[in-house]
Motif scaffolding. Structure first.
Motif, short mmCIF file in Angstrom:
data_model
loop_
_atom_site.label_atom_id
_atom_site.label_comp_id
_atom_site.label_asym_id
_atom_site.label_seq_id
_atom_site.Cartn_x
_atom_site.Cartn_y
_atom_site.Cartn_z
N SER A 86 0.76 -1.35 -0.07
CA SER A 86 0.11 0.05 0.06
C SER A 86 0.91 1.13 -0.02
N TYR A 87 0.36 2.27 -0.80
CA TYR A 87 1.04 3.60 -0.58
C TYR A 87 0.54 4.12 0.47
N VAL A 88 1.40 4.91 1.24
CA VAL A 88 1.07 5.85 2.35
C VAL A 88 1.61 7.13 2.32
N HIS A 89 0.46 8.06 2.35
CA HIS A 89 0.90 9.37 2.20
C HIS A 89 1.61 9.99 3.49
N PRO A 90 2.35 10.83 3.21
CA PRO A 90 3.16 11.28 4.48
C PRO A 90 2.25 12.09 5.76
N LYS A 91 1.13 12.68 5.26
CA LYS A 91 0.38 13.00 6.29
C LYS A 91 -0.33 11.93 6.96
N GLU A 92 -0.65 10.89 6.24
CA GLU A 92 -1.29 9.71 6.71
C GLU A 92 -0.30 9.00 7.96
N ALA A 93 0.94 8.83 7.30
CA ALA A 93 2.12 8.41 8.20
C ALA A 93 2.22 9.30 9.48
N GLY A 94 1.89 10.40 9.20
CA GLY A 94 1.93 11.00 10.62
C GLY A 94 3.55 12.01 10.56
N ILE A 95 3.97 12.46 9.28
CA ILE A 95 5.15 13.11 9.05
C ILE A 95 5.00 14.34 9.41
N PHE A 96 5.12 14.89 10.71
CA PHE A 96 4.83 16.42 10.80
C PHE A 96 5.91 17.21 10.97
N LEU A 97 6.10 18.23 10.24
CA LEU A 97 7.23 19.26 10.47
C LEU A 97 7.19 20.63 10.71
N LYS A 98 8.29 21.33 10.95
CA LYS A 98 8.49 22.52 11.30
C LYS A 98 9.05 23.26 10.21
N ASP A 99 8.37 24.28 9.57
CA ASP A 99 8.71 24.99 8.37
C ASP A 99 10.12 25.99 9.13
N GLU A 100 11.27 25.78 8.48
CA GLU A 100 12.48 26.31 8.91
C GLU A 100 13.11 26.98 7.53
N PRO A 101 13.75 27.90 7.70
CA PRO A 101 14.80 28.38 6.31
C PRO A 101 15.96 27.40 6.30
N GLY A 145 15.16 24.40 5.17
CA GLY A 145 14.80 22.98 4.94
C GLY A 145 14.00 22.71 6.26
N ALA A 146 12.88 21.76 6.15
CA ALA A 146 11.87 21.80 7.35
C ALA A 146 12.72 20.84 8.22
N LEU A 147 12.10 20.62 9.43
CA LEU A 147 12.66 19.92 10.66
C LEU A 147 11.52 19.09 11.19
N GLY A 194 9.53 9.92 0.06
CA GLY A 194 10.30 10.74 0.84
C GLY A 194 10.38 12.30 0.53
N PHE A 195 11.30 13.15 1.23
CA PHE A 195 11.53 14.44 0.84
C PHE A 195 10.43 15.41 1.38
N PHE A 196 9.14 14.96 1.87
CA PHE A 196 8.13 16.18 2.28
C PHE A 196 7.28 15.45 3.23
N GLY A 197 6.83 16.52 4.10
CA GLY A 197 5.79 16.32 5.17
C GLY A 197 4.75 17.35 5.39
N TYR A 198 4.11 17.57 6.24
CA TYR A 198 3.25 18.59 6.48
C TYR A 198 3.39 19.27 7.90
N THR A 199 3.10 20.72 7.84
CA THR A 199 2.88 21.09 9.25
C THR A 199 1.58 20.88 9.97
N ILE A 241 5.34 20.97 3.06
CA ILE A 241 6.88 21.33 3.24
C ILE A 241 7.68 20.45 2.76
N THR A 242 8.87 20.80 2.40
CA THR A 242 9.89 19.62 1.95
C THR A 242 11.29 19.91 2.84
N PHE A 243 11.88 18.78 2.86
CA PHE A 243 13.27 19.01 3.67
C PHE A 243 14.24 19.81 2.56
N SER A 244 15.35 19.88 3.14
CA SER A 244 16.34 20.43 1.90
C SER A 244 16.69 19.48 0.93
N ARG A 245 17.54 19.81 -0.04
CA ARG A 245 17.60 18.67 -1.23
C ARG A 245 18.08 17.52 -0.66
#
Length: 449
Positions: free
Chosen positions: A139-154, A156-158, A181-186, A192-196
């Motif tokens: 199954s495909y698991v969307h980052p929001k469904e997985a619970g990858i919550f991030l803080k928007d920082e200059p 790249g996200a944390l 990979g690479f992105f999540g949600y506030t 928002i995305t992590f740095s490259r």
């Protein structure tokens, strides 16, 4: 349970995704998969993420670059056709690309992030569909469904700490879970995305969250080499590294791993193995909290260019309380992050990445340093490179620094800066970037030949 991350070269084509599937099928413990966007198929190919960035930059109210749009769509179409998947998957990916374009046109601050994320998202949708076609419970698991919550920082996200509790719930799901990979949600629902290169970070976060027994990071090399193979022919392979050694090497230019990627795995003491998608039977390189064969030797040499130095001099600087704080506060005010700050009695150098100090910001920073700190000298020096030698317990080994300085002497390269400080793991040297290749080659001879 193993968390497995596949990099861009591992998912660049349908043929590569078939290899990925065989790797997953060979070990039933590989139940959580994190994927990158499709990378280069050949040396002169383009990464899908680069194409998406170009596409986003071309978008305005009435126009976009249709050629780039078709390039992106055709990359995914070729993979889907090669895997004999239905057009439904392509339609889903195309819709997400169109949504990202609409967000940019609508003035959304995160529109370009949403478009960039389509690379990883597309790979995850394709791989989960292909695994299902092969009769796997996937199954495909969307980052929001997985619970990858991030803080928007200059820069790249944390990740937010609460993400790890959400991710642990993935252990209750059955079958193979495929996460982009690479992105999540506030917390407010903003993508928002992590740095490259941030898919490595996602993989490490997921491994820490589910408390995996092993985090496998598949790339296109059999193991980590002690030096960049582009600079030294047939360099020595490293079979074991500590987290601290790999973190230092990644920061200083090793492209195998994003330099922030190991931190979540490090905190949970999860071993990491770097392996080759094209040769999965090779043992790879293990990265662990501690290793028994630590004897103070240099294990790796990393190098990177693109640095700039701000040199500040003022007589009796050491007597002026708060000088360093006020200097760094100017950088903070101007949203300029720094890397190193070696200092003397009357002078101080600030080492930065060139991309954080564009010319218009340089003028402002220099002016403020002159006027607010009343310094004798402030100079900017660009085109700098940093070379780092790394090894646990290195600071307790006699002669490590003298070997390095002899190597630079043999290379005919002048040292602009030496920085070890309190680090037990690394020693860094600043030079002009035109001497980087020769210096690395001489250092390799000194420590490994």
């Amino acid at each position: 349970m193993k968390v497995v991350k596949f990099g861009g070269s591992s998912v660049a084509s349908g043929a590569q995704l078939k290899k990925v599937t065989e790797i997953l099928e060979s070990d039933p413990e590989r139940t959580v998969v994190v994927v990158s966007a499709p990378g280069k198929r050949t040396a002169d190919d383009e990464k899908v993420t680069d194409l998406l960035i170009q596409l986003g930059e071309s978008v305005d109210d009435n126009h976009m670059n249709g050629d780039i749009y078709e390039k992106v769509r055709n990359r995914f179409k070729e993979i889907i056709d090669d895997l004999d998947l239905s057009d439904r998957t392509l339609s889903e990916i195309t819709n997400k690309i169109d949504e990202g374009i609409a967000m940019i046109r609508g003035g959304a601050a995160n529109g370009i992030d949403a478009l960039k994320a389509c690379g990883e998202d597309g790979t995850a949708l394709i791989l989960s569909a292909f695994l299902s076609e092969r009769k796997h419970n996937a199954s495909y698991v969307h980052p929001k469904e997985a619970g990858i919550f991030l803080k928007d920082e200059p820069g790249g996200a944390l990740v937010l700490e609460e993400s790890f509790a959400h991710l642990y719930e993935l252990r209750k799901k059955e079958g193979i879970l495929v996460i982009p990979g690479f992105f999540g949600y506030t917390k407010e629902g903003k993508l928002i995305t992590f740095s490259r290169g941030g898919s490595d970070i996602t993989g490490s976060i997921v491994a820490a969250g589910v408390k995996a027994d092993l985090y496998e990071n598949f790339t296109d090399v059999d193991s980590v080499y002690c030096v960049n193979p582009a600079l030294v022919k047939n360099p020595k392979e490293m079979k074991n590294l500590t987290y601290r050694e790999m973190r230092e090497l990644s920061y200083a230019g090793f492209s195998v791993f994003h330099d922030e990627a190991l931190i979540p795995a490090f905190k949970e003491k999860i071993p990491v193995c770097i392996k080759n998608t094209n040769n999965p039977e090779a043992p790879g390189t293990m990265i662990v909290a501690e290793r028994e064969d630590t004897c103070g030797d240099v294990v790796g040499i990393a190098s990177d260019d693109g640095f700039v130095t701000i040199y500040v001099s003022k007589y009796l600087m050491n007597r002026e309380i708060g000088f360093g704080r006020r200097l760094l506060h100017i950088l903070e005010d101007e949203e300029v992050s720094f890397e190193h700050a070696p200092s003397g009695i009357d002078d101080m150098s600030i080492i930065l990445r060139e991309d954080v100090l564009p010319s218009h910001k340089e003028e402002t920073v220099v002016k403020r340093i002159r006027e607010e700190l009343q310094v004798d000298t402030v100079e900017i020096e660009r085109n700098m490179a940093m070379i780092m030698i790394v090894g646990e317990g290195m600071n307790q080994r006699v002669g490590v620094a003298s070997k390095a300085t002899r190597a630079f002497e043999k290379a005919g390269v002048n040292l602009e800066m030496i920085n070890q400080g309190s680090s037990e793991v690394s020693m860094m040297f600043g030079i002009h970037e035109d001497g980087m290749e020769k210096s690395v080659q001489e250092l390799y001879k000194m420590y490994f030949s």
